[in-house]
Design an enzyme around this catalytic site. Sequence first.
Site, PDB file in Angstrom:
ATOM      1  N   GLN A 158       0.820  -1.196   0.000  1.00  0.00           N
ATOM      2  CA  GLN A 158       0.000   0.000   0.000  1.00  0.00           C
ATOM      3  C   GLN A 158       0.863   1.258   0.000  1.00  0.00           C
ATOM      4  OE1 GLN A 158      -3.406   0.021   0.244  1.00  0.00           O
ATOM      5  NE2 GLN A 158      -3.607  -2.183   0.401  1.00  0.00           N
ATOM      6  N   TYR A 193      -2.965   8.053  -1.009  1.00  0.00           N
ATOM      7  CA  TYR A 193      -3.827   7.407  -1.998  1.00  0.00           C
ATOM      8  C   TYR A 193      -4.193   8.339  -3.145  1.00  0.00           C
ATOM      9  CZ  TYR A 193      -3.859   3.389   0.981  1.00  0.00           C
ATOM     10  OH  TYR A 193      -3.443   2.297   1.700  1.00  0.00           O
ATOM     11  N   HIS A 229       0.947   7.844  -7.759  1.00  0.00           N
ATOM     12  CA  HIS A 229       2.250   8.458  -8.027  1.00  0.00           C
ATOM     13  C   HIS A 229       3.295   7.366  -8.238  1.00  0.00           C
ATOM     14  CE1 HIS A 229       1.797   7.954  -3.666  1.00  0.00           C
ATOM     15  NE2 HIS A 229       3.064   7.596  -3.688  1.00  0.00           N
TER      16      HIS A 229
END
Length: 331
Positions: free
Chosen positions: A245, A249, A252
Amino acid sequence: KSPTYDLTKFHLKRILSNNSKCKSITLLGTFPDISETDAAIVVFEKNAYRESDVATEVPADQDADSSPKPSYFSTDLQVRTDFINNIYASFQCVPTQELCTVKGTVIYPATEKHIEKYSICQKYIINETPDLYESITLPYITSSQFSLDWVYNILEHKQETERIVFEDKHPENGFVLLPDLKWDGRNVETLYLLGIVRKRDIKSLRDLNASHLPLLRNLRESAKQAILERYGLNPNQLRMYFHYQPSFYHLHVHINPIRNDAPGIWCEKSHMLDTVINNLELMNDYYQRASLPFVLYEGNKLLELYDKQLEVRQVVAQELSEADEAPEAFT
Ligand code: M7G
């Protein structure tokens, strides 16, 4: 709006981590002049060596009147001998002041989530199926995530504008290329850039599908070209990857030279841009169907949610107790 603080007024509360390999130390404290309670994180990191700083001869392109560039071998190098033994010698050296610069990073005010991210602790790998993503990860990241204001400030030219290396303003396929917070900006050997896409609806790798291929291909090619033009780096020597993760969010890409171990580069977190493009070429909904492993840290609320469902921590305890009962040949 960015708060202004005086770094020299920092008051240390706790050392969050001290990494002898990266030569960095992460501190938790406050700026009592501004607030007794708002947490501040300060990171000090020794800079990597610049090859030009070990020069022993005046470079041919330096004009005779200009002051000499700093070098470790300048006459103001202070040397203390630890010992000399046969052909081996050990010294403590204090180079000229300019070469003693330390990179400082501040997060202020820092949230609990920042403190958690910067603290050392136990880590666990979760193999996230699409179902687990929908039922556990997605609701969690929707309700609790770092603010993306810094990203929007970059896209809207409100902050870091003068640092932009390249920009493509196309609404669908465009992106901004600029130095990552982690880069000292001086040393091309440790170059670390970010490619931030303009589109705001792609949270992470999980949201990518074949319709994003033009964007990903454009980012790959234009960023390579821009880096070649600005820094003279061979496009075939660049590492371009996503984190899963991610901490933030908004899609990129991380970009750095392969010959350097960039800070925070972990294989368990990294997905090469080339592989991602290829997976989407082979299967347009690959990232909606794949199981994607990712790492969770002790103290992260998402770990509690996964632990409830998958007993992530307990497995370790069970394995250990089974090992205790192992036959003698193994003990
Ligand atoms: P990530 O994969 O979301 O998270 O990458 P990670 O921190 O776990 O790698 C976000 C990247 O954005 C990191 O490499 C950060 O160093 C970088 N970054 C974070 N902030 C808050 C900034 C910022 O304000 N400016 C710039 N230029 N880079 C940032």
